[in-house]
Enzyme design. Structure first.
Site, mmCIF file in Angstrom:
data_model
loop_
_atom_site.group_PDB
_atom_site.id
_atom_site.type_symbol
_atom_site.label_atom_id
_atom_site.label_comp_id
_atom_site.label_asym_id
_atom_site.label_seq_id
_atom_site.Cartn_x
_atom_site.Cartn_y
_atom_site.Cartn_z
ATOM 1 N N GLU A 94 0.936 -1.020 0.141
ATOM 2 C CA GLU A 94 0.236 -0.100 0.055
ATOM 3 C C GLU A 94 0.907 1.288 -0.081
ATOM 4 O O GLU A 94 1.693 1.514 0.628
ATOM 5 C CB GLU A 94 -0.738 0.212 1.332
ATOM 6 C CG GLU A 94 -1.659 1.344 1.308
ATOM 7 C CD GLU A 94 -2.415 1.424 2.727
ATOM 8 O OE1 GLU A 94 -2.678 2.502 3.491
ATOM 9 O OE2 GLU A 94 -2.849 0.533 3.299
ATOM 10 N N ASN A 98 -0.129 11.561 0.896
ATOM 11 C CA ASN A 98 -0.903 12.739 1.723
ATOM 12 C C ASN A 98 -0.869 13.730 0.590
ATOM 13 O O ASN A 98 0.243 14.415 0.230
ATOM 14 C CB ASN A 98 -0.261 13.062 2.898
ATOM 15 C CG ASN A 98 -0.410 11.908 3.750
ATOM 16 O OD1 ASN A 98 -1.601 11.759 4.237
ATOM 17 N ND2 ASN A 98 0.626 11.472 4.264
ATOM 18 N N HIS A 121 13.011 -2.550 5.219
ATOM 19 C CA HIS A 121 12.887 -2.788 3.602
ATOM 20 C C HIS A 121 11.595 -3.755 3.468
ATOM 21 O O HIS A 121 11.183 -4.361 4.232
ATOM 22 C CB HIS A 121 14.178 -3.403 3.083
ATOM 23 C CG HIS A 121 14.477 -4.534 3.788
ATOM 24 N ND1 HIS A 121 15.425 -4.870 4.673
ATOM 25 C CD2 HIS A 121 14.324 -5.894 3.117
ATOM 26 C CE1 HIS A 121 15.462 -6.142 4.941
ATOM 27 N NE2 HIS A 121 14.775 -6.737 3.860
ATOM 28 N N LYS A 151 29.450 -9.177 2.669
ATOM 29 C CA LYS A 151 29.510 -10.458 2.948
ATOM 30 C C LYS A 151 28.249 -11.064 2.622
ATOM 31 O O LYS A 151 28.427 -12.432 2.477
ATOM 32 C CB LYS A 151 29.693 -10.442 4.699
ATOM 33 C CG LYS A 151 31.233 -9.937 4.972
ATOM 34 C CD LYS A 151 31.356 -9.968 6.535
ATOM 35 C CE LYS A 151 32.480 -9.344 6.803
ATOM 36 N NZ LYS A 151 32.866 -9.546 8.439
ATOM 37 N N GLU A 167 15.093 -4.836 -1.007
ATOM 38 C CA GLU A 167 15.875 -6.001 -1.003
ATOM 39 C C GLU A 167 15.448 -7.062 -2.437
ATOM 40 O O GLU A 167 14.287 -6.951 -2.539
ATOM 41 C CB GLU A 167 15.664 -7.130 0.142
ATOM 42 C CG GLU A 167 16.671 -8.307 0.215
ATOM 43 C CD GLU A 167 16.547 -8.924 1.419
ATOM 44 O OE1 GLU A 167 17.361 -10.226 1.334
ATOM 45 O OE2 GLU A 167 15.613 -8.659 2.127
#
Length: 179
Positions: A94, A98, A121, A151, A167
């Site tokens: 969603e 505003n 995220h 890493k 992501e």
């Protein structure tokens, strides 16, 4: 015995009967400029807008988006029926606008990853991470982290127009994640 949940301190072993039928429908993020955000989410991430709801007395609009999948049921054409259908789906995004925020040059949303940390995220899975990386590059998307950096390899993070992190993962590459 069938899998129900990984167990850790605090995890309730059996689902409370009163919660049967509960489903995660959507997560919400505020956006500054709907035209810019909708262009990103539909044109770059391939989502579709299922329903827009305007609340004139409160001066805001809600946009409900999903990533269409093969075999997914078709949303109803009637807007009332589509509203009910939208709120019965799983995993929607969603976007809340505003009204007038697009005209405020000082308005910025906290991405949740800088101090103080909070929301982190959303995640979008893709069938081919390398192809997705090229697609994002071709579309001028800002990378926070590429799949070969750091890493945690085979995971990328991009930024949306409001600075939120997204992501990007290819599920087939993650079988050894966390082992």
């Amino acid at each position: 015995m069938p899998f129900t949940s990984e167990q850790y301190p605090g995890v309730v072993e059996s689902r409370p009967e009163a919660t049967r039928g509960f489903a995660l429908n959507h997560s919400m993020m505020r956006i500054k400029d709907p035209e810019r955000s909708l262009a990103f989410y539909t044109g770059v991430l391939g989502m579709r807008v299922l329903r827009r709801l305007d609340f004139e007395e409160l001066n805001f609009s809600l946009y409900f988006l999903d990533c269409p999948t093969e075999g997914q049921s078709t949303p109803p054409s009637d807007v009332g029926e589509r509203t009910v259908w939208t709120f019965s789906q799983r995993g929607l995004l969603e976007l809340t606008h505003n009204w007038g925020s697009e005209d405020d040059p000082d308005l910025q949303f906290h991405d949740g990853n800088s101090e103080p940390q909070g929301f982190g995220h959303i995640c979008v899975s893709v069938p081919d991470l390398d192809a997705a990386e090229r697609w994002f590059d071709d579309n001028g998307v800002e990378f926070i982290k590429r799949p070969d950096q750091g890493k945690l390899t085979d995971v990328a993070f991009i930024r949306d127009p409001d600075g939120y992190w997204i992501e990007i993962v290819e599920p087939a590459r993650l079988s050894d994640l966390g082992r």
